[in-house]
Scaffold this motif. Structure first.
Motif, PDB file in Angstrom:
ATOM      1  N   TYR A  35      -6.885 -11.896   9.430  1.00 22.83           N
ATOM      2  CA  TYR A  35      -5.702 -12.240  10.236  1.00 22.83           C
ATOM      3  C   TYR A  35      -4.553 -11.390   9.726  1.00 22.83           C
ATOM      4  CZ  TYR A  35      -3.601 -15.318   6.629  1.00 22.83           C
ATOM      5  OH  TYR A  35      -3.020 -15.813   5.493  1.00 22.83           O
ATOM      6  N   ALA A  36      -3.347 -11.594  10.224  1.00 15.47           N
ATOM      7  CA  ALA A  36      -2.258 -10.643   9.991  1.00 15.47           C
ATOM      8  C   ALA A  36      -2.024 -10.350   8.513  1.00 15.47           C
ATOM      9  CB  ALA A  36      -0.974 -11.162  10.641  1.00 15.47           C
ATOM     10  N   PHE A  37      -2.030 -11.388   7.651  1.00 10.03           N
ATOM     11  CA  PHE A  37      -1.815 -11.177   6.227  1.00 10.03           C
ATOM     12  C   PHE A  37      -2.890 -10.270   5.640  1.00 10.03           C
ATOM     13  CE2 PHE A  37      -3.414 -12.841   2.075  1.00 10.03           C
ATOM     14  CZ  PHE A  37      -2.463 -12.239   1.261  1.00 10.03           C
ATOM     15  N   GLY A  38      -4.147 -10.626   5.848  1.00  7.79           N
ATOM     16  CA  GLY A  38      -5.245  -9.854   5.273  1.00  7.79           C
ATOM     17  C   GLY A  38      -5.306  -8.440   5.808  1.00  7.79           C
ATOM     18  N   GLN A  39      -5.070  -8.287   7.081  1.00  2.00           N
ATOM     19  CA  GLN A  39      -5.076  -6.942   7.677  1.00  2.00           C
ATOM     20  C   GLN A  39      -3.974  -6.078   7.060  1.00  2.00           C
ATOM     21  OE1 GLN A  39      -4.602  -8.179  11.719  1.00  2.00           O
ATOM     22  NE2 GLN A  39      -6.662  -9.038  11.827  1.00  2.00           N
ATOM     23  N   GLY A  40      -2.793  -6.681   6.871  1.00  3.33           N
ATOM     24  CA  GLY A  40      -1.698  -5.946   6.240  1.00  3.33           C
ATOM     25  C   GLY A  40      -1.996  -5.612   4.793  1.00  3.33           C
ATOM     26  N   MET A  41      -2.595  -6.572   4.071  1.00  2.00           N
ATOM     27  CA  MET A  41      -2.957  -6.331   2.675  1.00  2.00           C
ATOM     28  C   MET A  41      -3.977  -5.199   2.572  1.00  2.00           C
ATOM     29  SD  MET A  41      -1.376  -8.387   0.463  1.00  2.00           S
ATOM     30  CE  MET A  41      -2.421  -8.882  -0.915  1.00  2.00           C
ATOM     31  N   ASN A  42      -4.968  -5.209   3.431  1.00  2.00           N
ATOM     32  CA  ASN A  42      -5.971  -4.150   3.414  1.00  2.00           C
ATOM     33  C   ASN A  42      -5.328  -2.786   3.633  1.00  2.00           C
ATOM     34  OD1 ASN A  42      -8.693  -2.989   3.526  1.00  2.00           O
ATOM     35  ND2 ASN A  42      -8.310  -2.801   5.729  1.00  2.00           N
ATOM     36  N   ALA A  43      -4.427  -2.715   4.613  1.00  2.00           N
ATOM     37  CA  ALA A  43      -3.762  -1.440   4.896  1.00  2.00           C
ATOM     38  C   ALA A  43      -2.896  -0.990   3.729  1.00  2.00           C
ATOM     39  CB  ALA A  43      -2.920  -1.572   6.166  1.00  2.00           C
ATOM     40  N   SER A  44      -2.115  -1.917   3.146  1.00  2.00           N
ATOM     41  CA  SER A  44      -1.218  -1.543   2.058  1.00  2.00           C
ATOM     42  C   SER A  44      -1.971  -1.159   0.798  1.00  2.00           C
ATOM     43  CB  SER A  44      -0.250  -2.697   1.762  1.00  2.00           C
ATOM     44  OG  SER A  44       0.648  -2.894   2.834  1.00  2.00           O
ATOM     45  N   PHE A  45      -3.023  -1.901   0.456  1.00  2.00           N
ATOM     46  CA  PHE A  45      -3.777  -1.584  -0.756  1.00  2.00           C
ATOM     47  C   PHE A  45      -4.597  -0.312  -0.580  1.00  2.00           C
ATOM     48  CE2 PHE A  45      -2.402  -5.550  -2.353  1.00  2.00           C
ATOM     49  CZ  PHE A  45      -2.646  -5.547  -3.717  1.00  2.00           C
ATOM     50  N   THR A  46      -5.133  -0.093   0.598  1.00  2.00           N
ATOM     51  CA  THR A  46      -5.858   1.161   0.845  1.00  2.00           C
ATOM     52  C   THR A  46      -4.930   2.355   0.653  1.00  2.00           C
ATOM     53  OG1 THR A  46      -7.412   0.112   2.383  1.00  2.00           O
ATOM     54  CG2 THR A  46      -7.144   2.494   2.557  1.00  2.00           C
ATOM     55  N   ALA A  47      -3.731   2.256   1.211  1.00  2.00           N
ATOM     56  CA  ALA A  47      -2.757   3.347   1.073  1.00  2.00           C
ATOM     57  C   ALA A  47      -2.376   3.558  -0.382  1.00  2.00           C
ATOM     58  CB  ALA A  47      -1.522   3.046   1.912  1.00  2.00           C
ATOM     59  N   ALA A  48      -2.176   2.464  -1.139  1.00  3.86           N
ATOM     60  CA  ALA A  48      -1.786   2.580  -2.540  1.00  3.86           C
ATOM     61  C   ALA A  48      -2.906   3.168  -3.393  1.00  3.86           C
ATOM     62  CB  ALA A  48      -1.372   1.217  -3.079  1.00  3.86           C
ATOM     63  N   VAL A  49      -4.133   2.737  -3.158  1.00  2.00           N
ATOM     64  CA  VAL A  49      -5.279   3.266  -3.904  1.00  2.00           C
ATOM     65  C   VAL A  49      -5.435   4.759  -3.639  1.00  2.00           C
ATOM     66  CG1 VAL A  49      -7.797   3.212  -4.088  1.00  2.00           C
ATOM     67  CG2 VAL A  49      -6.511   1.071  -4.069  1.00  2.00           C
ATOM     68  N   GLU A  50      -5.369   5.155  -2.389  1.00  2.00           N
ATOM     69  CA  GLU A  50      -5.551   6.564  -2.038  1.00  2.00           C
ATOM     70  C   GLU A  50      -4.402   7.421  -2.562  1.00  2.00           C
ATOM     71  OE1 GLU A  50      -6.085   6.436   2.174  1.00  2.00           O
ATOM     72  OE2 GLU A  50      -8.213   5.875   2.037  1.00  2.00           O
ATOM     73  N   ALA A  51      -3.179   6.885  -2.528  1.00  2.00           N
ATOM     74  CA  ALA A  51      -2.034   7.633  -3.048  1.00  2.00           C
ATOM     75  C   ALA A  51      -2.157   7.877  -4.548  1.00  2.00           C
ATOM     76  CB  ALA A  51      -0.739   6.886  -2.737  1.00  2.00           C
ATOM     77  N   ALA A  52      -2.841   6.956  -5.244  1.00  2.06           N
ATOM     78  CA  ALA A  52      -3.033   7.093  -6.692  1.00  2.06           C
ATOM     79  C   ALA A  52      -4.247   7.948  -7.038  1.00  2.06           C
ATOM     80  CB  ALA A  52      -3.172   5.712  -7.329  1.00  2.06           C
ATOM     81  N   GLY A  53      -4.966   8.448  -6.026  1.00  2.47           N
ATOM     82  CA  GLY A  53      -6.119   9.293  -6.266  1.00  2.47           C
ATOM     83  C   GLY A  53      -7.445   8.573  -6.221  1.00  2.47           C
ATOM     84  N   GLY A  54      -7.435   7.305  -5.823  1.00  2.00           N
ATOM     85  CA  GLY A  54      -8.674   6.547  -5.713  1.00  2.00           C
ATOM     86  C   GLY A  54      -9.251   6.593  -4.306  1.00  2.00           C
ATOM     87  N   GLU A  55     -10.312   5.816  -4.086  1.00  2.00           N
ATOM     88  CA  GLU A  55     -11.002   5.805  -2.796  1.00  2.00           C
ATOM     89  C   GLU A  55     -11.439   4.384  -2.461  1.00  2.00           C
ATOM     90  OE1 GLU A  55     -14.985   7.804  -0.696  1.00  2.00           O
ATOM     91  OE2 GLU A  55     -14.667   7.931  -2.871  1.00  2.00           O
ATOM     92  N   VAL A  56     -11.232   3.975  -1.231  1.00  2.00           N
ATOM     93  CA  VAL A  56     -11.737   2.694  -0.756  1.00  2.00           C
ATOM     94  C   VAL A  56     -13.048   2.945  -0.027  1.00  2.00           C
ATOM     95  CG1 VAL A  56     -11.327   0.710   0.749  1.00  2.00           C
ATOM     96  CG2 VAL A  56      -9.438   1.671  -0.591  1.00  2.00           C
ATOM     97  N   LEU A  57     -14.141   2.488  -0.598  1.00  2.00           N
ATOM     98  CA  LEU A  57     -15.470   2.738  -0.047  1.00  2.00           C
ATOM     99  C   LEU A  57     -15.735   1.914   1.202  1.00  2.00           C
ATOM    100  CD1 LEU A  57     -17.443   2.693  -3.422  1.00  2.00           C
ATOM    101  CD2 LEU A  57     -16.554   4.696  -2.192  1.00  2.00           C
ATOM    102  N   GLU A  58     -15.233   0.671   1.211  1.00  2.00           N
ATOM    103  CA  GLU A  58     -15.432  -0.196   2.374  1.00  2.00           C
ATOM    104  C   GLU A  58     -14.400  -1.308   2.349  1.00  2.00           C
ATOM    105  OE1 GLU A  58     -18.964  -2.615   4.763  1.00  2.00           O
ATOM    106  OE2 GLU A  58     -19.264  -2.098   2.651  1.00  2.00           O
TER     107      GLU A  58
END
Length: 411
Positions: free
Chosen positions: A188-211
């Motif tokens: 739902y809106a919270f989880g979808q937003g969290m997924n988007a924000s954490f994916t962006a933060a992980v990738e910006a730090a040089g990491g990768e979200v596998l799934e």
């Protein structure tokens, strides 16, 4: 955006009022005529019985009552808010129920403001009602960025935290070797937003979200989703659930022995979550926190007062609601009235410091920024007193903790 003048609707008294006697300073008259209907009515709309009950729930009323008491002690006979009523309702974490309850609070029960509202989908529903009714809504407990994004409006403020702020701690996890992630989030809106924000933060730090794996909300069985996440062989499994769902996930994660092969990252943690499951179940977990009861003497003094009334320590949601209620009353005091537009004018641009807001600023997009913290859950042997489960390892300055002003939401 341009605000229209507001016309407040009188509602019936449905809860005992806290009365502040005497005349106010300046324009207000002793009979309370500076107030729309002779009183200020504060509505608390939250989860009273479900997965978010402990982190906010009935004890939010205690925090708001404490703010009212502090306002009364500070201003005494000079208080503009000569009579204050608090009303509460349970939105059951359902946006349709939140919509209905918000309309009833504003129209039938005379609420001048609604506070709290966990569950992002419910918060977005209330924001729509607030805009239509031209009444204030200070959201404390939902995280969605949409409150100061696509769904922003002049009558809604986002007070405590958001998904991008919570994701600030992800960079440290990546830097510590957690480069590959699997993220599990409520759909739902919270989880979808969290997924988007954490994916962006992980990738910006040089990491990768596998799934990224969506789950039902609420949910009590995460075993299938844990197995699916583990199949990616990630360094980190990030859980973006909160409250009761987070507790269920961590319990099942540990039962599956996952802590031996992966690092657990928690997107949103409340002190009540740690207390409910036990500090040993979260030991070593790093996360971003908005406030901690034992951070300093000011916070501890508030927490001691709260504990005397509730037999529990306050979460950051309780402290945030105290702050929102107190600053709302302070804005009424400065405005000399509870007229919505006049109060908003006093809040916009305000630089605020209280027990919750450190270096707080109410920005033009109605996002309230403040210092935030990187916390780590202590090992059981390091806990020196009940509820002291966190070690604050870094402070994130307000301007770094939150994203830039949304130019499309400049009020």
């Amino acid at each position: 955006m341009t605000r229209k003048s507001s016309s407040l609707v009188v509602g019936g008294i449905t809860a005992a009022a806290l009365v502040l006697t005497g005349c106010a300073g300046g324009p207000p008259a002793p009979d309370g005529s500076a107030l729309s209907d002779g009183k200020v009515t504060i509505g608390i709309l939250n989860d009273q019985s479900g997965v978010y009950r402990d982190l906010s729930g009935p004890n939010t009323r205690v925090a708001v009552d404490m703010a009212i008491a502090d306002y009364r002690e500070k201003y005494g006979d000079e208080a503009v808010a000569t009579e204050i009523e608090v009303i509460t309702s349970d939105h059951q974490n359902k946006p349709d129920v939140a919509n209905t309850q918000a309309q009833q609070m504003y129209d039938r029960r005379g609420a001048d403001i609604i506070l709290d509202v966990p569950t992002s989908s419910a918060a977005l529903a209330v924001a729509e009602v607030a805009a239509a009714k031209e009444r204030l809504f200070i959201n404390v407990t939902a995280a969605t960025m949409e409150l100061t994004g696509a769904s922003c409006n002049p009558y809604t403020f986002h007070w405590a935290y958001n998904t991008e702020m919570l994701a600030k701690g992800a960079a440290g996890v990546v830097e510590d070797g957690g480069e590959s992630w699997a993220i599990v989030y409520p759909d739902y809106a919270f989880g979808q937003g969290m997924n988007a924000s954490f994916t962006a933060a992980v990738e910006a730090a040089g990491g990768e979200v596998l799934e990224s794996i969506a789950t039902p909300f609420p949910n009590d069985n995460f075993s299938t989703f844990i197995t699916r996440a583990a199949a990616q062989d990630p360094d980190v499994i990030g859980i973006m659930a909160a409250g009761g769902d987070l507790i269920n996930f961590v319990k099942q994660y540990n039962q599956a022995g996952m802590q031996e092969s992966t690092t657990l990252a928690v997107g949103l943690m409340f002190i009540t979550d740690i207390h409910s499951l036990g500090v040993d179940q979260f030991s070593g977990t790093t996360f971003t926190d908005a406030w901690y009861w034992n951070y300093d003497e000011q916070n501890r003094e508030f927490a001691d007062r709260f504990t005397q009334l509730t037999d529990t320590r306050p979460t950051f949601a309780h402290a945030g609601n105290y702050s929102a209620a107190l600053q709302y009353l302070e804005a009424i005091q400065r405005a000399g009235t509870d007229d919505a537009d006049a109060v908003i004018a006093e809040l916009e641009g305000a630089e605020l410091n209280d027990l919750f807001l450190r270096n707080g600023v109410v920005r033009s997009d109605h996002s309230v920024i403040h210092d935030s913290y990187v916390a780590r859950v202590k090992a059981a042997d390091d806990v020196e007193e009940p509820w002291d489960y966190e070690a604050i390892i870094a402070t994130i300055p307000a301007e770094d903790a939150f994203s830039d002003v949304n130019p499309n939401c400049s009020m």
